[in-house]
Design a protein around this motif. Structure first.
Motif, PDB file in Angstrom:
ATOM      1  N   THR A  87      24.077  20.005 125.298  1.00  0.00           N
ATOM      2  CA  THR A  87      23.761  21.135 126.166  1.00  0.00           C
ATOM      3  C   THR A  87      23.190  20.693 127.504  1.00  0.00           C
ATOM      4  N   ARG A 127      33.081  25.251 122.645  1.00  0.00           N
ATOM      5  CA  ARG A 127      33.762  23.979 122.897  1.00  0.00           C
ATOM      6  C   ARG A 127      35.200  23.974 122.410  1.00  0.00           C
ATOM      7  N   ARG A 153      25.986  19.241 129.711  1.00  0.00           N
ATOM      8  CA  ARG A 153      26.957  20.254 130.106  1.00  0.00           C
ATOM      9  C   ARG A 153      26.434  21.112 131.247  1.00  0.00           C
ATOM     10  N   ASN A 166      34.219  19.099 127.581  1.00  0.00           N
ATOM     11  CA  ASN A 166      33.053  19.738 126.980  1.00  0.00           C
ATOM     12  C   ASN A 166      31.729  19.103 127.374  1.00  0.00           C
ATOM     13  N   THR A 167      31.776  18.147 128.302  1.00  0.00           N
ATOM     14  CA  THR A 167      30.528  17.516 128.735  1.00  0.00           C
ATOM     15  C   THR A 167      30.410  17.464 130.251  1.00  0.00           C
ATOM     16  N   THR A 217      32.561  24.295 131.095  1.00  0.00           N
ATOM     17  CA  THR A 217      31.258  24.852 130.730  1.00  0.00           C
ATOM     18  C   THR A 217      31.202  26.345 131.020  1.00  0.00           C
ATOM     19  N   GLU A 244      26.588  19.863 120.223  1.00  0.00           N
ATOM     20  CA  GLU A 244      26.814  20.137 121.642  1.00  0.00           C
ATOM     21  C   GLU A 244      25.779  19.413 122.505  1.00  0.00           C
TER      22      GLU A 244
END
Length: 533
Positions: free
Chosen positions: A99, A250, A102, A197-198, A204, A97
């Motif tokens: 993080t 995700r 995000r 997912n980004t 998010t 991920e």
């Protein structure tokens, strides 16, 4: 079964939401306008507590169903990813991920909304991005098809369809929509749901709640043979086959892994912790199976190479030669040119009685942009509008278009080159999902002051050509314009317009119907805050 059901629901949702941005008649909105109101960002900006609570509960129960069934941009990414999978299968792998990225995008998004820069935050919103893509890039094609049907219907003496004008609303909007489509399309083609997912702030937020969802995809380690097929087909790249874990923050609940797994080791059930009783034994069995498979494949490869080498030696000894004329034939074919019928060029020029060309109107430079009735002014519109272009699509008078003003950039702004805002029309307020344009009745809309008419003396035909006109007075729906003598001492002198500010609502009828071109001799100046007359 779950995957097929999800795909069916996603297709229906995607089709209906797309039609909302294409339907210029407003018919679809009467039945399915609620699909725009249940989108995450419109519900948030409209402070629709019921929808927000419903979406969060849906995520807490089943994970990110919203992203795979309701969100149109998410479904669009699945379409790109599906076409990419036709040429290259098993193209994904587990990725950790991101993080920082995000939550970094999420923080920027929230800060922009809090400080009133919704026009910038709208670039990250998935629903708004999809609306701009459809209304700018797909709508002209849709309207072209409608006009073709209208032409055929006219030939058949039917009025089932009618022609509509196809016009280019904004160069900036076209570039923005094209860039967004290319960005989302390339990312989805290469990496699946990496945008969700980004970059996507909605993904998010829902991903945070999805960590605690009741139903989750779970890997049964007693059945799993460690083939990694699920990870290579996961467009969210959230399945780690080494640890038998799925990152539910995700996971978009597409259920592809459930059908991909040949061992039926992935289950969607309550809970979500993988079984770990026999992990060591499973790993040992997987290693032994892998070694045996590699040995078998090595033997088959050696036999195949030996056979190929023998065949090559036999071909060299025989000395047979073949002539290949396909290249010459292809060259001859490529030199041939097919003759086509040349279509005559379509003339778009307009003439006045066939004698003089009519110059298109140009919007005057306004100090304050004119916002739609019900928006209450620039401040309210900037705080609640997502710039989705839904109101621009359904405007029957072709008055609304994306704004170039920095305060309401790409949000709806009124301009009167192609029409004026008819007092009886409240279509834009009926379709707005965020409350940026509040619902108005006809009586309230007819009394809402959104601008003020301004007369330019040196441009009026009365003063330049010394002729009577009075076009602005005849078409003013509120009777805010009266014609008075240009010379107060001579009642018989040419008449010029006098504007009553107390009656003018800024509908733009005078500006649109003024015969002066390219800039009308009477135009409407916007106001910062609307008020009732």
């Amino acid at each position: 079964m779950l995957r097929k059901l999800r795909i069916l629901m996603a297709c229906v949702s995607f089709l209906l939401v797309t039609l909302l941005f294409l339907d210029f008649t407003g018919t679809i909105h009467l039945w399915f306008g609620w699909l725009a109101k249940i989108q995450f960002l419109p519900a948030l900006l409209a402070v629709n507590v019921g929808v927000m609570v419903g979406l969060i509960l849906l995520t807490l129960l089943f994970g990110r169903i919203y992203c795979s069934v309701i969100c149109p941009l998410g479904i669009l990414q699945d379409i790109f990813s599906w076409f990419a999978g036709k040429s290259k299968r098993f193209r994904f792998q587990f990725k950790p991920e991101k993080t920082v990225l995000r939550y970094g995008f999420l923080v920027v998004f929230v800060v922009l909304l809090l400080v009133g820069c919704g026009q910038i935050a709208a670039f990250l919103a998935p629903y708004s991005a999809f609306g701009r893509i459809v209304s700018t890039l797909l709508s002209p094609i849709y309207l072209l098809g409608n006009n073709a049907l209208a032409y055929l219907a006219e030939r058949a003496e039917s009025y089932a369809f009618y022609r509509v004008d196809i016009w280019f609303k904004s160069v900036t909007m076209f570039l923005t929509a094209t860039f967004t489509l290319l960005l989302v399309g390339i990312l989805a083609w290469r990496s699946g749901r990496v945008y969700c997912n980004t970059v996507c702030p909605v993904g998010t937020i829902l991903g945070f709640f999805s960590r605690f969802s009741l139903w989750k995809p779970t890997i049964n380690t007693e059945k799993c043979n460690g083939c990694g097929l699920c990870a290579r087909n996961c467009k969210s790249s959230c399945i780690n086959p080494a640890t038998h874990r799925i990152d539910t923050s995700r996971c978009v609940a597409c259920f592809d892994c459930l059908e991909t797994c040949r061992q039926h080791a992935i289950e969607w059930k309550i809970g979500g912790k993988p079984r770990t009783e026999n992990i060591t034994e499973n790993i040992t069995e997987n290693v032994e199976t892998t070694v045996e498979t590699v040995a078998r494949r090595g033997f088959l490869m050696a036999v195949t190479l030996t056979a190929l080498q023998a065949g090559r030696a036999s071909a060299q000894n025989s000395g047979q030669k073949t002539e290949n004329n396909s290249g010459n034939n292809a060259g001859n074919l490529s030199e041939q040119k097919s003759s086509g019928t040349k279509m005559p060029a379509h003339s778009t020029s307009k003439t006045d009685g066939g004698l003089a060309e009519i110059i298109d109107k140009v919007s005057p430079r306004r100090v304050t942009p004119i916002t739609p009735p019900g928006s209450e002014g620039i401040r309210h519109l900037a705080r609640h509008c997502t710039a989705c272009q839904l109101c621009v699509t359904v405007c029957p008078n072709q008055v609304l278009r994306p704004s170039k003003n920095g305060k309401i950039f790409q949000m709806p702004e009124m301009s009167y080159e192609r029409g004026y805002c008819r007092p009886e029309c409240v279509r834009c307020s009926q379709v707005c999902p965020t409350g940026a344009i509040q619902l108005l009745d006809v009586a309230t809309k007819s009394a809402t002051h959104i601008g003020q008419a301004v007369w330019v003396r040196e441009s009026c035909v009365v003063m330049t050509d010394h002729v009577n006109c009075g076009n602005c007075e005849r078409h003013c729906p509120t009777k805010a314009i009266q014609m008075i003598p240009s010379d107060p001492k001579n009642p018989d002198s040419l008449k010029i317009p006098a504007i009553d500010p107390a009656r003018c609502i800024g509908c733009g009828a005078c500006e649109n119907l003024c015969p002066v071109r390219p800039v009308s001799a009477i135009y409407v100046e916007g106001v910062e805050r609307h008020h009732l007359e």
